[in-house]
Design a protein around this motif. Structure first.
Motif, PDB file in Angstrom:
ATOM      1  N   SER A  13       1.103  -1.352  -0.329  1.00  0.00           N
ATOM      2  CA  SER A  13       0.373   0.219   0.181  1.00  0.00           C
ATOM      3  C   SER A  13       0.521   1.385   0.157  1.00  0.00           C
ATOM      4  O   SER A  13       0.297   1.994  -0.468  1.00  0.00           O
ATOM      5  N   SER A  14       1.576   1.109   0.202  1.00  0.00           N
ATOM      6  CA  SER A  14       2.484   2.391   0.361  1.00  0.00           C
ATOM      7  C   SER A  14       3.585   2.813  -0.566  1.00  0.00           C
ATOM      8  O   SER A  14       3.775   3.512  -1.501  1.00  0.00           O
ATOM      9  N   ARG A  15       3.645   1.394  -1.423  1.00  0.00           N
ATOM     10  CA  ARG A  15       4.327   1.961  -3.289  1.00  0.00           C
ATOM     11  C   ARG A  15       3.545   1.976  -3.790  1.00  0.00           C
ATOM     12  O   ARG A  15       3.506   3.209  -4.314  1.00  0.00           O
ATOM     13  N   ILE A  16       2.218   2.413  -3.792  1.00  0.00           N
ATOM     14  CA  ILE A  16       1.030   2.515  -4.635  1.00  0.00           C
ATOM     15  C   ILE A  16       1.061   3.410  -4.653  1.00  0.00           C
ATOM     16  O   ILE A  16       0.808   4.760  -5.104  1.00  0.00           O
ATOM     17  N   ALA A  17       0.669   4.873  -2.735  1.00  0.00           N
ATOM     18  CA  ALA A  17       0.191   6.061  -3.022  1.00  0.00           C
ATOM     19  C   ALA A  17       1.422   6.785  -3.345  1.00  0.00           C
ATOM     20  O   ALA A  17       1.497   7.832  -3.465  1.00  0.00           O
ATOM     21  N   ALA A  18       2.819   5.807  -2.863  1.00  0.00           N
ATOM     22  CA  ALA A  18       4.114   6.437  -3.482  1.00  0.00           C
ATOM     23  C   ALA A  18       4.013   7.096  -5.070  1.00  0.00           C
ATOM     24  O   ALA A  18       4.245   7.735  -5.177  1.00  0.00           O
ATOM     25  N   GLU A  69      12.823  15.670  15.720  1.00  0.00           N
ATOM     26  CA  GLU A  69      11.983  15.866  14.614  1.00  0.00           C
ATOM     27  C   GLU A  69      12.286  15.198  13.356  1.00  0.00           C
ATOM     28  O   GLU A  69      11.361  14.088  12.151  1.00  0.00           O
ATOM     29  N   ALA A  70      13.163  14.543  13.083  1.00  0.00           N
ATOM     30  CA  ALA A  70      13.917  14.288  11.858  1.00  0.00           C
ATOM     31  C   ALA A  70      13.170  12.927  11.174  1.00  0.00           C
ATOM     32  O   ALA A  70      13.024  13.120  10.102  1.00  0.00           O
ATOM     33  N   ALA A  71      13.264  11.912  12.145  1.00  0.00           N
ATOM     34  CA  ALA A  71      12.966  10.956  11.611  1.00  0.00           C
ATOM     35  C   ALA A  71      11.642  10.519  12.138  1.00  0.00           C
ATOM     36  O   ALA A  71      10.746   9.784  10.691  1.00  0.00           O
ATOM     37  N   LEU A  72      10.876  11.614  12.623  1.00  0.00           N
ATOM     38  CA  LEU A  72       9.175  11.214  12.634  1.00  0.00           C
ATOM     39  C   LEU A  72       8.480  11.611  10.814  1.00  0.00           C
ATOM     40  O   LEU A  72       7.846  11.422  10.882  1.00  0.00           O
ATOM     41  N   ALA A  73       9.545  12.622  10.439  1.00  0.00           N
ATOM     42  CA  ALA A  73       9.040  13.294   9.329  1.00  0.00           C
ATOM     43  C   ALA A  73       8.703  12.654   8.284  1.00  0.00           C
ATOM     44  O   ALA A  73       8.021  12.799   7.198  1.00  0.00           O
ATOM     45  N   PHE A  74       9.599  11.005   8.642  1.00  0.00           N
ATOM     46  CA  PHE A  74       9.280  10.348   7.232  1.00  0.00           C
ATOM     47  C   PHE A  74       8.513   9.269   7.732  1.00  0.00           C
ATOM     48  O   PHE A  74       7.570   8.414   7.082  1.00  0.00           O
ATOM     49  N   GLU A  75       7.388   9.142   8.937  1.00  0.00           N
ATOM     50  CA  GLU A  75       5.846   8.907   8.897  1.00  0.00           C
ATOM     51  C   GLU A  75       5.115   9.489   8.123  1.00  0.00           C
ATOM     52  O   GLU A  75       4.511  10.606   8.108  1.00  0.00           O
ATOM     53  N   GLU A  99       2.854  13.335   3.298  1.00  0.00           N
ATOM     54  CA  GLU A  99       2.689  12.704   2.534  1.00  0.00           C
ATOM     55  C   GLU A  99       4.136  12.439   1.570  1.00  0.00           C
ATOM     56  O   GLU A  99       4.883  11.111   0.861  1.00  0.00           O
ATOM     57  N   ALA A 100       4.477  13.601   1.377  1.00  0.00           N
ATOM     58  CA  ALA A 100       5.814  13.297   0.217  1.00  0.00           C
ATOM     59  C   ALA A 100       7.282  12.954   0.620  1.00  0.00           C
ATOM     60  O   ALA A 100       7.529  11.962   0.362  1.00  0.00           O
TER      61      ALA A 100
END
Length: 593
Positions: A13-18, A69-75, A99-100
């Motif tokens: 699902s993550s790849r589809i969203a990407a 915040e750095a790792a959290l930004a990728f959630e 989402e970016a």
């Protein structure tokens, strides 16, 4: 029995969203640039290699991130832009969905290095310049370290689509993807003149745009001083909706809409309403099939536009499209009227509440107006129609054009001839365009053009994206009728052209060819299905224009050539080449019968 319907694993699902957010390398850069702008950066630098497929790096001097915040930004759905549902009604940032970064990290290898501008919580006691670095690969967290860093953020993306080979296979060549990156950075830089931009492709600096206080200076930096000098200021406001920027003088006309740059609340947008409204503002000053050049910024209250209708935020929906149409159209009319009072529209200014939609084309007309589709009275009460295709072919076999007797020329535009049945009126430009189109098409079919060497070769200086495209399609351009030699950088030399193009402007022809080829999936694979629009635009340049006086010999030669080409009674753009008014129609008009 297992259920047919199942919840997809997160990895799928993550790849589809990407895939919905990231279409190509330029999509990655767009998202990263918007993050930099939201972080209040005043200087942004972009590097890309192999069209962005192997490497993308975006560095800014913005606010930066704290270590936690750095790792959290990728959630997924982690964002600093909105907090509650009502915020969706007043979005004033570029990003907001969170989402970016997770989408980019899912289909590449990403390294983020950042240091918060505040510098409070991210300072290592032993290293006051320390920042934070996090790494992801295919969506998996690879680790976090503390590193020396300047204020701001640098994001490096490598091996784009490495884990989605099907998507990577559909990317275009390095040159094509590089052009998309160049055009994207150009658009973002145009809308943020107060921010300095630098773009390097494969180690070569192709954009260097220092921060400017004056928008027109930024336009000149990116689009060239020659065309910028022909831009007219636009500024008009109604009902909290405002449009600013520039529109081109009436003689600055293009053959495609690629020179129309539009933004809504500084967001890069391609919108049919804006393009249609812009063209309507020019009215009869805009030739058929032509587009103006424009750099327009539409500022509307956040609640009056929905920016959340497209995964990549490339489209918007207006709450009041009629008001937007009026705003842009009237703004252009006023700009043209100030610069060219003699051509100013005699129409009245309308209030937004007086607008309503009318007509099959969805255009906006005044409420209560008497607009209706009517025929213009002519001979026998109807407009004469061009002859049918079947009749045209039969008349050609019988030597129709050779049999015409030239009477004269009307207003340097129409050739008047006497036929066996009555009066024939020929549009000299449409006729010559039909001939040129046929001859240029024949040259393409034979794969060998009759080129004439120029006594003095013409030097052309193109934009970076145009130069890269031309380098790709030089054999195609030669087969079309122009021999062009690269001189290095963005410079080229036109050495020879088809004789039908000798009297035309070579730079304008070449730009038209490149505009048309850039719209194709594979610009170097020109085939019959997409050949006609390219040659039609070339034929227009090389044809005798309206308002040019011809002598009898020139008019007769035109008829002879028209007889030779086996084509339709219409020019390549669909306009009729000639009308015939029979003697019977004339007698009815003069009441002789």
């Amino acid at each position: 029995m297992a259920n047919k319907i199942q919840i997809l694993p997160v990895s799928i699902s993550s790849r589809i969203a990407a895939g919905e957010v990231i279409e190509r390398p330029a999509s990655v850069i767009k998202e990263l640039l918007e993050n930099s702008l939201d972080a209040k950066a005043t200087q942004i630098e972009v590097w890309a290699e192999a069209g962005g497929k192997e490497l993308i790096r975006v560095a800014d001097n913005g606010d930066g991130l704290l270590p936690d915040e750095a790792a959290l930004a990728f959630e997924r759905y982690a964002t600093s832009k909105i907090r509650e549902e009502e915020d969706l009604e007043r979005i004033d940032t570029f990003g907001f969905r969170g989402e970016a970064l997770p989408s980019i990290a899912q289909i590449s290898r990403v390294t983020l290095t950042s240091r918060s501008r505040s510098g409070k919580a991210d300072r290592d006691v032993s290293n006051p310049d320390s920042g934070v670095r996090v790494q992801f690969s295919g969506g998996e967290f690879q680790g976090e370290t503390r590193v020396p860093s300047t204020e701001g953020t640098e994001i490096t993306v490598t091996d784009l689509f490495f884990n989605t080979p099907v998507r990577r296979k559909f990317l275009r060549g390095d040159e094509t993807e590089g052009r998309h990156i160049f055009q994207l950075v150009t658009k973002v830089a145009l809308s943020n003149p107060e921010v300095g931009f630098r773009l390097c492709l494969d180690g070569k600096e192709v954009i260097l745009a220092p921060a400017r206080k004056d928008l027109k200076e930024r336009v000149a930096d990116l689009l060239g001083e020659k065309e910028t000098a022909k831009l007219l200021p636009v500024d008009y406001e109604v009902s909290s909706h405002r449009v600013t920027g520039f529109c081109g003088a009436p003689d600055l006309q293009k053959s495609s809409s690629q020179s129309i740059y539009t933004w809504v609340n500084r967001r890069v947008i391609t919108d049919r309403i804006l393009i249609r409204s812009l063209a309507d503002g020019y009215g009869m000053m805009l030739a058929k099939g032509k587009y103006p050049m424009a750099v327009l910024f539409l500022q509307v209250p956040p609640g009056e536009v929905d920016v959340n209708i497209h995964p990549a935020k490339l489209e918007v929906r207006f709450r009041n499209p009629g008001l937007v149409h009026h705003l842009v159209k009237r703004a252009v009319e006023l700009a043209l009227g100030r610069a060219f009072p003699e051509t100013a529209s005699a129409g009245i200014s309308l209030n937004p509440e007086d607008l309503q939609k009318s007509g099959r084309d969805g255009a906006v007309y005044p409420a209560g107006s008497s607009f209706r589709e009517t025929a213009v009275p002519f001979l026998s009460g109807t407009v004469p129609r061009p002859v049918s295709q079947e009749l045209f072919r039969r008349e050609k076999r019988e030597g129709f054009f050779n049999s015409l007797k030239v009477i004269g020329q009307l207003k340097g535009t129409y050739i008047l001839c006497q036929s066996e049945r009555g009066l024939v009126i020929i549009d000299q430009h449409a006729a010559h365009e039909r001939i040129s189109f046929a001859r240029l098409s024949e040259n393409w079919s034979r794969a060998s053009g009759e080129l004439e060497e120029l006594l003095i070769p013409v030097n052309l200086e193109l934009r970076y994206d145009q130069a890269r495209l031309l380098s790709e399609v030089l054999p195609t351009v030669r087969r079309l009728g122009m021999e062009v030699e690269p001189l290095g950088g963005n410079s080229f030399l036109v050495r020879a052209v088809n004789r039908r193009l000798l009297s035309a402007g070579y730079e304008a022809i070449l730009q038209d060819i490149l505009e048309e080829l850039s719209l194709l999936p594979n610009p170097d694979a020109l085939v019959e299905g997409n050949l006609e629009p390219v040659i039609a635009r070339m034929a227009c340049h090389g044809s005798v224009q309206a308002h040019r006086v011809l002598d009898r010999g020139e008019m007769e030669s035109l008829l002879e050539e028209l007889q030779e080409v086996e084509q339709s009674p219409f020019c390549p753009h669909g306009r009729p080449v000639f009308f015939e008014i029979t003697e019977e129609e004339l007698e009815k008009r003069f009441r002789r019968t």
